[in-house]
Design an enzyme around this catalytic site. Sequence first.
Site, PDB file in Angstrom:
ATOM      1  CG  ASP A  57     -11.998   0.470  -5.430  1.00  0.00           C
ATOM      2  OD1 ASP A  57     -11.843  -0.246  -4.424  1.00  0.00           O
ATOM      3  OD2 ASP A  57     -12.097  -0.005  -6.574  1.00  0.00           O
ATOM      4  CE1 TYR A  59     -16.858  -2.068   1.884  1.00  0.00           C
ATOM      5  CE2 TYR A  59     -18.260  -0.143   2.194  1.00  0.00           C
ATOM      6  CZ  TYR A  59     -17.341  -1.050   2.696  1.00  0.00           C
ATOM      7  OH  TYR A  59     -16.906  -0.938   3.992  1.00  0.00           O
ATOM      8  CG  PHE A  70     -13.254   1.824   5.681  1.00  0.00           C
ATOM      9  CD1 PHE A  70     -12.803   0.567   5.325  1.00  0.00           C
ATOM     10  CD2 PHE A  70     -12.351   2.868   5.688  1.00  0.00           C
ATOM     11  CE1 PHE A  70     -11.468   0.350   4.980  1.00  0.00           C
ATOM     12  CE2 PHE A  70     -11.017   2.677   5.348  1.00  0.00           C
ATOM     13  CZ  PHE A  70     -10.578   1.411   5.000  1.00  0.00           C
ATOM     14  CG  HIS A 178      -7.092  -2.553   4.090  1.00  0.00           C
ATOM     15  ND1 HIS A 178      -8.295  -3.218   4.125  1.00  0.00           N
ATOM     16  CD2 HIS A 178      -7.329  -1.369   3.482  1.00  0.00           C
ATOM     17  CE1 HIS A 178      -9.228  -2.464   3.566  1.00  0.00           C
ATOM     18  NE2 HIS A 178      -8.675  -1.337   3.166  1.00  0.00           N
TER      19      HIS A 178
END
Length: 213
Positions: A57, A59, A70, A178
């Site tokens: 999701d 930031y 990202f 991740h």
Amino acid sequence: MIPAAWADLPFFRDDWPRVRARLTAEPGPVYPPEDRLFAALDLCAPDDVRVVILGQDPYHTPGKADGLAFSIPRGFPGRLDSLGNIFKELQDDLGVMRTRTELDDWARQGVLLLNTALSVPEGRPKAHAKIGWDRLVADVLARLDASPRAALLWGGPAQAVAARGLQNPDHLRIESAHPSPLSAWRGFFGSRPFSRVNDWLVARGQAPIRWAG
């Protein structure tokens, strides 16, 4: 607001009114800003998508989410966290230094930077993970599944979503941990995703992605 190239997805007819009502009902700030909610889809029409990167999701810190997974707006004063580790792996993989934190240049080359939840309330990570965004992501991946794409699947959640939505055996699937500071050392570092994607694209007669910026 609905991205024109994707407007015929069932989500926008069947689910978007309910999701939009949920966003409107939130008492506090929701990120990314409303005009950036569908930025990933706005910048990548279905036929232009060559690479899929699935985030989780957005930031949940003020000023950090810009609608691309990202990506962080230029001038953000805080830590880069996952994005910083992505840049470290990019340098180790291709020997290129990237300092530009906005990833819209990737999107314009056909890299779909899609979060699996497209919104988040301030300070409440994953709070919108179950409000219906999964239906949009499923529709998007179903649209993309017909033709081979490269998929960078970082972390278990992205891999689980892709397992359901990207079933074409001709996709390039690169799975690793991740890039979060909590998990990057478990296999994201050293996975060389950027060179592997470019090698695959070139082998298919396509231009490589210009990852530096």
